[in-house]
Scaffold this motif. Structure first.
Motif, PDB file in Angstrom:
ATOM      1  N   PHE A 329       4.580  15.889   4.475  1.00 12.91           N
ATOM      2  CA  PHE A 329       3.423  16.714   4.161  1.00 12.91           C
ATOM      3  C   PHE A 329       3.718  18.127   4.642  1.00 12.91           C
ATOM      4  O   PHE A 329       3.794  18.396   5.840  1.00 12.91           O
ATOM      5  N   ARG A 330       3.980  19.004   3.686  1.00 14.89           N
ATOM      6  CA  ARG A 330       4.329  20.390   3.972  1.00 14.89           C
ATOM      7  C   ARG A 330       5.510  20.482   4.941  1.00 14.89           C
ATOM      8  O   ARG A 330       5.519  21.265   5.877  1.00 14.89           O
ATOM      9  N   GLY A 331       6.517  19.633   4.708  1.00 12.34           N
ATOM     10  CA  GLY A 331       7.732  19.661   5.500  1.00 12.34           C
ATOM     11  C   GLY A 331       7.710  18.822   6.751  1.00 12.34           C
ATOM     12  O   GLY A 331       8.734  18.707   7.429  1.00 12.34           O
ATOM     13  N   VAL A 332       6.570  18.201   7.087  1.00 14.30           N
ATOM     14  CA  VAL A 332       6.453  17.366   8.290  1.00 14.30           C
ATOM     15  C   VAL A 332       6.535  15.905   7.880  1.00 14.30           C
ATOM     16  O   VAL A 332       5.814  15.464   6.972  1.00 14.30           O
ATOM     17  N   ASN A 333       7.420  15.147   8.528  1.00 11.92           N
ATOM     18  CA  ASN A 333       7.595  13.732   8.199  1.00 11.92           C
ATOM     19  C   ASN A 333       6.350  12.963   8.606  1.00 11.92           C
ATOM     20  O   ASN A 333       5.980  12.923   9.783  1.00 11.92           O
ATOM     21  N   MET A 334       5.721  12.344   7.617  1.00  9.66           N
ATOM     22  CA  MET A 334       4.495  11.573   7.860  1.00  9.66           C
ATOM     23  C   MET A 334       4.668  10.084   7.597  1.00  9.66           C
ATOM     24  O   MET A 334       3.767   9.305   7.870  1.00  9.66           O
ATOM     25  N   GLY A 335       5.814   9.669   7.071  1.00  8.37           N
ATOM     26  CA  GLY A 335       6.004   8.256   6.767  1.00  8.37           C
ATOM     27  C   GLY A 335       7.333   8.019   6.099  1.00  8.37           C
ATOM     28  O   GLY A 335       8.233   8.866   6.123  1.00  8.37           O
ATOM     29  N   GLU A 336       7.460   6.869   5.438  1.00 10.21           N
ATOM     30  CA  GLU A 336       8.702   6.506   4.779  1.00 10.21           C
ATOM     31  C   GLU A 336       8.434   5.538   3.651  1.00 10.21           C
ATOM     32  O   GLU A 336       7.391   4.855   3.615  1.00 10.21           O
ATOM     33  N   VAL A 337       9.386   5.472   2.735  1.00  8.87           N
ATOM     34  CA  VAL A 337       9.298   4.562   1.593  1.00  8.87           C
ATOM     35  C   VAL A 337       9.733   3.170   2.034  1.00  8.87           C
ATOM     36  O   VAL A 337      10.758   3.009   2.702  1.00  8.87           O
ATOM     37  N   VAL A 338       8.946   2.150   1.662  1.00  8.37           N
ATOM     38  CA  VAL A 338       9.260   0.781   2.079  1.00  8.37           C
ATOM     39  C   VAL A 338       9.652  -0.105   0.903  1.00  8.37           C
ATOM     40  O   VAL A 338      10.315  -1.123   1.093  1.00  8.37           O
ATOM     41  N   GLU A 356       5.739   1.815  -2.743  1.00  7.41           N
ATOM     42  CA  GLU A 356       4.903   1.589  -1.571  1.00  7.41           C
ATOM     43  C   GLU A 356       5.474   2.355  -0.383  1.00  7.41           C
ATOM     44  O   GLU A 356       6.700   2.385  -0.174  1.00  7.41           O
ATOM     45  N   ILE A 357       4.575   2.958   0.372  1.00  6.89           N
ATOM     46  CA  ILE A 357       4.980   3.801   1.495  1.00  6.89           C
ATOM     47  C   ILE A 357       4.180   3.431   2.732  1.00  6.89           C
ATOM     48  O   ILE A 357       3.106   2.822   2.639  1.00  6.89           O
ATOM     49  N   PHE A 358       4.734   3.773   3.876  1.00 12.01           N
ATOM     50  CA  PHE A 358       4.036   3.698   5.150  1.00 12.01           C
ATOM     51  C   PHE A 358       3.657   5.109   5.574  1.00 12.01           C
ATOM     52  O   PHE A 358       4.499   6.010   5.569  1.00 12.01           O
ATOM     53  N   ILE A 359       2.399   5.295   5.919  1.00 10.65           N
ATOM     54  CA  ILE A 359       1.922   6.555   6.466  1.00 10.65           C
ATOM     55  C   ILE A 359       1.488   6.305   7.906  1.00 10.65           C
ATOM     56  O   ILE A 359       0.760   5.350   8.184  1.00 10.65           O
TER      57      ILE A 359
END
Length: 527
Positions: A329-338, A356-359
């Motif tokens: 989110f605007r260059g900040v890591n907020m999660g990953e693809v699972v 599907e992603i993890f936030i």
């Protein structure tokens, strides 16, 4: 005179004389054998008393074993000698009979280990070079058990550690063994502090147990929060951030290795490097089980307390997106693809790519803009998500590097995006998606091509006929008998005559420059 009858003379016969019997007396010459026998008995007794137990050790091969010459050593000190070397009854092994010294009787314990020392080249270096001159010998490692025995089976490979090496053993769990063989070094801050001593496949067949030994005092740095990872060779990672290369040492490049580190401070006193300063509660116990991570980044990654699962349905190709790719989110890591998949609507036959992603919501802090003070997260996070989507929060597939082709998911606000109503009953919740930047460029280029086609069509319909008419007029003007062309030819002739006159004038001025003042000279003056 009387006559007497005299016969022949009888010589004197020896007369046996009786002599009393003499008693036997020892001779001095018998002292020498008697002393020799006594010395032999003493030596035999001393030999029996001084010698330790006799044991047998079985080897797969008798290469280098010589009866009466091959010694048995412990810490380079002789503790016995090989007496005989014979084949076993089944001819499968070589049995060496060893006479131990009296002071080495403890080496007959049941857990004592024996092996032949020969020159060896391993990842840890070269060993056994002294045997090139003196020949191989049998090395021993003293056991600690109370039970004794006389028959032993030798080790084919020298043990990595002996029983008197200070340190502790730990167990690592991994999905595969990789290149971690016995003797693989273990590093702490790029210093070799231990090695792999054993490995085995678990009974369920789903993982591998790797037993490592950390030498003292470095074993004090292994605490309950320690992370272990593969430091095998050159670790090249290709992800959304580009190409990353990590390695430990030249030995790790050639033979692999394992490294460990704790993400938290090891000691209660940060100014003291002594591992003994760490609390006993933090220090890991013997045979503690740790997971073995693939890389250092994964191992030292701080765990998130909460994780929320969402789905993003893309209507475009997701080529280049991998499991584990970041969600920013605007260059900040907020999660990953699972997970990445493909689905089709049975009614409309529309194809989508559900990702599907993890936030991790705790990474989005709630802070007062005026005071900068951190605030507690909202109790109803569903309302917060609805509000963000109402402001235009959308997911977009972006390219992080055009060289590697890796992609990631970006969360950003698009105020002009079509409105979307969040379905709270759907699990997992869906975050709407917008086309990526490349798709927008393709769409724009397609629009430009369409407009260009319309322009070209208008040119064909309007401008080209006018252009043909103009060309016809130009051809009519440039024909050989056209008045314009005749006038142009007459003008060119006059220009040619004028140019000739100018040339004559310049030649005269060049020869007679005074004519500018006195005028043109007469014919007589010329002569």
């Amino acid at each position: 005179m009387s006559d007497t009858n005299q016969g022949p003379e009888i010589p004197d016969l020896p007369v046996a004389l009786s002599q009393a019997k003499r008693h036997w007396a020892p001779q001095i010459i018998w002292i020498v054998p008697i002393v020799a026998v006594l010395v032999g008995l003493v030596l035999m007794y001393k030999s029996i008393v001084d010698h330790g137990p006799t044991i047998t050790v079985s080897f797969k091969t008798g290469d280098g074993l010589i009866a009466g010459k091959t010694a048995v050593k412990y810490k380079e000190v002789s503790i016995g000698l090989v007496k005989t070397v014979v084949l076993s009854e089944d001819h499968q092994q070589v049995v060496a009979t060893i006479q131990l010294n009296k002071d080495a009787a403890d080496f007959a314990k049941i857990d004592t280990r024996f092996w032949i020392v020969r020159p060896r080249i391993t990842a840890n270096g070269v060993t056994g070079l002294s045997t090139l001159l003196d020949g191989p010998f049998i090395a021993a490692d003293l056991g600690k058990a109370a039970e004794v025995q006389s028959n032993f089976i030798a080790l084919e490979v020298p043990p990595i550690l002996t029983g008197d090496t200070p340190g502790r053993e730990f167990i690592l769990k991994a999905s595969t063994l990789g290149s971690h063989n016995v003797g693989t070094p273990v590093y702490f801050r790029r210093i070799a502090v231990g090695q792999v001593v054993a490995h085995d496949l678990d009974k369920d067949g789903k993982s591998v147990s790797i037993r490592i030994f950390i030498n003292a005092p470095f074993d004090g740095y292994v605490i309950n929060n320690t992370r272990f990872w593969n430091a095998t060779g050159v670790d090249v990672t290709l992800n959304a951030s580009g190409i990353q290369v990590q390695t430990e040492s030249l030995i790790a490049v050639l033979a692999g290795g394992i490294a460990f580190e704790a993400p938290e401070p090891l000691h209660a006193n940060p100014n003291s490097p002594n591992p003994a300063d760490s609390t006993l509660a933090d220090r890991a116990k013997q045979d503690t089980v740790f997971p073995l991570f693939t890389t250092r980044d994964v191992a030292l990654k701080q765990p998130d307390a909460r994780a929320q699962r969402f789905v993003i349905n893309f209507k475009q190709s997701v080529r280049g997106l991998m499991v584990g790719a970041p969600v920013e989110f605007r260059g900040v890591n907020m999660g990953e693809v699972v997970s990445i998949g493909a689905a089709m609507d049975p009614q409309t036959y529309e194809i989508i790519q559900p990702v599907e992603i993890f936030i991790y919501p705790d990474r989005l802090q709630v802070r007062s803009i005026k005071t900068g003070k951190l605030l507690p997260p909202p109790k109803n996070e569903l309302d917060r998500l609805k509000a963000l989507i109402g402001k235009g929060l959308r997911a977009q597939l972006n390219t992080s590097s055009y060289i590697t082709g890796q992609k990631y998911i970006a969360l950003e606000f698009f105020p002009d995006a079509p409105k979307y109503t969040l379905d709270a009953s759907r699990k997992p919740l869906e975050i709407p998606a917008v086309p990526d930047e490349l798709a927008d460029i393709e769409k724009t280029m397609a629009g430009v091509v369409k407009r260009t086609d319309r322009v070209m069509k208008k040119l064909d319909e309007q401008l080209i006929p006018q252009f043909d008419k103009t060309l016809k007029n130009v051809n009519a003007i440039t024909e050989g008998d056209s008045p314009l062309l005749l006038d142009m030819r007459d003008s060119l002739r006059e220009l040619t005559k004028a140019a000739a006159s100018v040339k004559t004038l310049t030649d005269m001025l060049d020869e007679q420059p005074q004519s500018l003042i006195f005028g043109k000279p007469s014919q007589g003056s010329k002569q």
